[in-house]
Design a protein around this motif. Structure first.
Motif, PDB file in Angstrom:
ATOM      1  N   ASP A   1      44.214  46.753  47.333  1.00 24.71           N
ATOM      2  CA  ASP A   1      42.679  46.111  46.734  1.00 24.71           C
ATOM      3  C   ASP A   1      42.837  44.354  47.259  1.00 24.71           C
ATOM      4  O   ASP A   1      43.889  43.899  47.251  1.00 24.71           O
ATOM      5  N   ASN A   2      41.910  44.026  47.171  1.00 21.35           N
ATOM      6  CA  ASN A   2      41.779  42.724  46.824  1.00 21.35           C
ATOM      7  C   ASN A   2      40.268  42.209  46.302  1.00 21.35           C
ATOM      8  O   ASN A   2      39.824  41.256  45.948  1.00 21.35           O
ATOM      9  N   ALA A   3      40.537  43.078  44.476  1.00 21.55           N
ATOM     10  CA  ALA A   3      39.248  42.721  43.921  1.00 21.55           C
ATOM     11  C   ALA A   3      39.819  41.919  42.009  1.00 21.55           C
ATOM     12  O   ALA A   3      38.951  42.170  41.786  1.00 21.55           O
ATOM     13  N   HIS A   4      40.906  42.251  42.402  1.00 24.30           N
ATOM     14  CA  HIS A   4      41.071  42.113  41.453  1.00 24.30           C
ATOM     15  C   HIS A   4      42.139  39.976  40.854  1.00 24.30           C
ATOM     16  O   HIS A   4      43.544  39.436  41.356  1.00 24.30           O
ATOM     17  N   ALA A   5      41.797  39.231  42.303  1.00 21.85           N
ATOM     18  CA  ALA A   5      41.673  37.786  42.903  1.00 21.85           C
ATOM     19  C   ALA A   5      43.418  37.971  43.203  1.00 21.85           C
ATOM     20  O   ALA A   5      44.269  36.863  43.399  1.00 21.85           O
ATOM     21  N   GLU A   6      43.304  38.957  43.945  1.00 22.28           N
ATOM     22  CA  GLU A   6      44.994  38.619  44.961  1.00 22.28           C
ATOM     23  C   GLU A   6      44.488  37.925  46.331  1.00 22.28           C
ATOM     24  O   GLU A   6      45.768  37.476  47.199  1.00 22.28           O
ATOM     25  N   THR A   7      43.757  36.549  46.538  1.00 23.99           N
ATOM     26  CA  THR A   7      43.764  35.660  46.946  1.00 23.99           C
ATOM     27  C   THR A   7      43.410  34.560  46.226  1.00 23.99           C
ATOM     28  O   THR A   7      43.101  33.561  46.742  1.00 23.99           O
ATOM     29  N   ALA A   8      44.197  34.439  45.021  1.00 25.30           N
ATOM     30  CA  ALA A   8      43.891  33.335  43.882  1.00 25.30           C
ATOM     31  C   ALA A   8      45.386  32.237  44.388  1.00 25.30           C
ATOM     32  O   ALA A   8      46.016  32.648  44.953  1.00 25.30           O
ATOM     33  N   GLY A   9      44.836  30.851  44.274  1.00 24.84           N
ATOM     34  CA  GLY A   9      45.505  29.536  44.723  1.00 24.84           C
ATOM     35  C   GLY A   9      45.775  29.932  45.716  1.00 24.84           C
ATOM     36  O   GLY A   9      45.508  30.492  47.285  1.00 24.84           O
ATOM     37  N   ASN A  10      47.435  30.038  45.758  1.00 27.58           N
ATOM     38  CA  ASN A  10      48.040  30.187  47.405  1.00 27.58           C
ATOM     39  C   ASN A  10      48.071  31.320  48.133  1.00 27.58           C
ATOM     40  O   ASN A  10      48.922  31.625  48.717  1.00 27.58           O
TER      41      ASN A  10
ATOM     42  N   LEU B   1      42.941  41.370  35.064  1.00 28.06           N
ATOM     43  CA  LEU B   1      43.169  42.542  34.076  1.00 28.06           C
ATOM     44  C   LEU B   1      41.772  43.982  34.962  1.00 28.06           C
ATOM     45  O   LEU B   1      41.226  43.770  35.122  1.00 28.06           O
ATOM     46  N   PHE B   2      42.890  44.690  34.786  1.00 28.50           N
ATOM     47  CA  PHE B   2      41.508  46.113  35.007  1.00 28.50           C
ATOM     48  C   PHE B   2      40.805  46.213  34.013  1.00 28.50           C
ATOM     49  O   PHE B   2      41.579  46.167  32.609  1.00 28.50           O
ATOM     50  N   THR B   3      39.979  47.047  34.384  1.00 31.89           N
ATOM     51  CA  THR B   3      38.899  47.453  33.317  1.00 31.89           C
ATOM     52  C   THR B   3      38.913  48.597  32.649  1.00 31.89           C
ATOM     53  O   THR B   3      39.639  49.676  34.007  1.00 31.89           O
ATOM     54  N   THR B   4      38.943  49.309  31.478  1.00 31.08           N
ATOM     55  CA  THR B   4      39.021  50.402  31.166  1.00 31.08           C
ATOM     56  C   THR B   4      38.382  51.646  32.270  1.00 31.08           C
ATOM     57  O   THR B   4      39.632  52.024  32.270  1.00 31.08           O
TER      58      THR B   4
ATOM     59  N   GLN C   1      34.097  44.071  43.321  1.00 36.35           N
ATOM     60  CA  GLN C   1      33.988  45.978  43.474  1.00 36.35           C
ATOM     61  C   GLN C   1      34.617  46.481  42.412  1.00 36.35           C
ATOM     62  O   GLN C   1      35.707  45.135  42.439  1.00 36.35           O
ATOM     63  N   SER C   2      34.654  47.421  42.261  1.00 32.17           N
ATOM     64  CA  SER C   2      36.024  47.269  40.799  1.00 32.17           C
ATOM     65  C   SER C   2      36.145  49.867  41.484  1.00 32.17           C
ATOM     66  O   SER C   2      35.681  49.969  42.469  1.00 32.17           O
ATOM     67  N   LEU C   3      37.622  49.779  41.280  1.00 29.94           N
ATOM     68  CA  LEU C   3      38.345  50.350  41.409  1.00 29.94           C
ATOM     69  C   LEU C   3      37.490  51.564  40.431  1.00 29.94           C
ATOM     70  O   LEU C   3      37.204  52.000  39.395  1.00 29.94           O
ATOM     71  N   SER C   4      37.292  52.892  41.042  1.00 26.95           N
ATOM     72  CA  SER C   4      37.250  53.959  41.110  1.00 26.95           C
ATOM     73  C   SER C   4      37.465  55.356  41.957  1.00 26.95           C
ATOM     74  O   SER C   4      37.821  55.408  42.634  1.00 26.95           O
TER      75      SER C   4
END
Length: 485
Positions: free
Chosen positions: A48-57, A134-137, A108-111
């Motif tokens: 997963d890289n759709a939830h800010a996994e590269t934010a900051g450092n 946060l993951f959406t519902t 993108q979003s997980l489905s």
């Protein structure tokens, strides 16, 4: 005719030993890699890289080429062939030939159950490497349904307060929210909660369990991990009896201080790691401040990550309590002609593989299984179909292996031997290990693997030796066994 081929095998090795192939070796070093047989894709992993996994450092990606890392380099051999702090993880899996890796890009979003090529229904394992939004519902429903229906989920946290994108949520809160606030099962479905802690440093130690496939998988033995500002988890076996702590913070055991754990949910498997530093290989995009935990000499983080990935994808046996199947089990050894002393019986093998040639002496007795070793483009196979009773909680495959080569490279795997488990349709269920000319050594070494995850199934154990067009490599097997109890 068979005897002449075998003689040439040993002649090639002898010539190399006397340095008469140095010219040929120089030519090979500059030539393209010899053609090899295609390898079946076995385990599909989505990072997963759709939830800010590269934010900051942070730089928690296997490659900047997304969704397909092969677009950056189709045949990576080093961590820098792909760009990302998780590139070592990705490259190590890619090099086995048994994994198909993809990344869910930002935006993108997980489905689950949709038509997208990146829908979770198209994967065996989902890796969540320190999510920062946060993951959406809908996403939580997708993740939990995916696991319940047989998927593997790898959750990697960081310390409390590690809000890299300053949106008010850190990985501890996000992963706890996934487990406690979803439409599928919010009643502690995995049997643990993540602690709100910031533990500055330490080398958490693995428990003693020689049968656990995550701690003793095909990628190596796990002894310690690394914590560099991370957290732990509290186990709640009364909610899920399959939860199992594998690595613990110093001074902790049982239900508290678990730094790495496994569990199950429905038909799926779950792994949790309390820090992102162990998966950080120190390389990534320019400008990020990274730490090389992957190669930390005081820990065994790479085997832990890789064994866990294999287990989550169904390739590494069982871990934790599990649910198991019914039936009975009579302790014993299941393989027929396991030392090959009955010659070419029971096993299905390429011509000449099962032999009593003294050019490659057996580990015991007179016969062994000798794959490849011709010095020409060759593919040899050896296989046997066996049923592992459903009631068996222990199933260990073992064999003695000797690798003999005339290859001179100390870094390139020109010739390979794959040990795999297949179903009745010939689909590869798991790649237990891949050996190569780089594993050449004098004498035999015993190898063993946990196959208890295949209890109740009829499977085929298959060895495939693939040799390039230059210089022989011989893969010699003997004294196989599949012991169950």
């Amino acid at each position: 005719m068979l005897g002449s081929r075998r003689s040439r095998r040993r002649l090639t090795t002898a010539l190399a030993g006397f340095g008469l192939l140095l010219t040929g070796a120089a030519v090979q070093a500059g030539a393209s890699t010899p053609a090899r047989a295609a390898t079946a894709t076995t385990h599909r992993v989505l990072f997963d890289n759709a939830h800010a996994e590269t934010a900051g450092n942070a730089d928690w990606v296997i490659s900047t080429s997304q969704p397909d890392p092969l677009a950056q380099n189709p045949s990576p051999s080093a961590e820098t062939d792909w760009t990302g702090a998780l590139s070592s993880w990705g490259v190590a899996l890619q090099k086995t030939g048994g994994y198909s890796l993809k990344t869910l890009p930002s935006g993108q979003s997980l489905s689950y159950g949709g038509s997208s090529a990146l829908d979770l229904s198209n994967f065996d394992t989902l890796v969540l490497p320190e999510p920062n939004t946060l993951f959406t519902t809908a996403e939580k429903t997708a993740i939990m349904t995916f696991v319940k229906n047989g998927g593997g989920l790898f959750m990697i946290s960081d310390h409390t307060g590690a809000d890299r994108n300053n949106d008010g949520s850190d990985a501890v809160e996000i992963l706890n929210d996934l487990m406690t606030n979803n439409s599928v099962d919010s009643s502690d479905p995995f049997g643990f909660s993540i602690d709100s802690l910031d533990i500055s440093s330490g080398y958490p130690a693995a428990i003693t369990d020689s049968t656990d496939p995550v701690l003793n998988g095909s990628f190596g033995k796990v002894t310690k991990s690394l914590i560099a500002d991370g957290t732990t988890a509290t186990l709640k076996p009364s909610d899920n009896s399959s939860v199992k702590g594998l690595v613990y913070r110093s001074g902790y055991s049982g239900n508290t201080g678990a730094f790495f754990l496994t569990s199950t949910f429905g038909s799926g498997r779950v792994a949790f790691w309390g820090d992102s530093s162990p998966i950080d290989d120190g390389t990534g995009s320019s400008g990020n401040t990274l730490y090389d935990g992957w190669n930390d000499s005081g820990a065994t983080n790479a085997p832990l990550a890789l064994n866990a990935t294999a287990w989550l994808a169904g390739a590494g046996g069982t871990s934790g309590g599990g649910t198991g199947g019914g039936g009975t089990c009579t302790a014993g050894q299941l393989l027929g002609n396991n030392g090959f002393e009955s010659g070419n019986t029971t096993w299905s093998a390429s011509s000449g593989v099962i032999t009593n040639s003294t050019s490659e002496p057996a580990h015991s007795g007179s016969y062994d299984a000798w794959l490849d070793g011709y010095g020409t483009a060759t593919t040899n196979t050896l296989s046997q179909t066996v049923t592992i009773p459903a009631g068996c909680t222990s199933a260990k495959l073992s064999f003695y292996l000797h690798v003999d080569t005339a290859e001179t490279s100390t870094s390139t795997a020109y010739d390979t031997l794959k040990a795999q488990v297949l179903n009745g349709s010939g689909t590869v269920l798991g790649t237990l290990a891949t050996y190569s000319n780089l594993d050449a050594a004098s004498g035999y070494t015993q190898r063993s693997f946990d196959l208890s995850g295949y209890a109740g199934q009829t499977v085929t154990l298959k060895f495939t030796g693939t040799e390039g067009s230059k210089y022989q490599t011989s893969f010699v097997l003997d004294d196989t066994a599949l012991d169950v109890a």
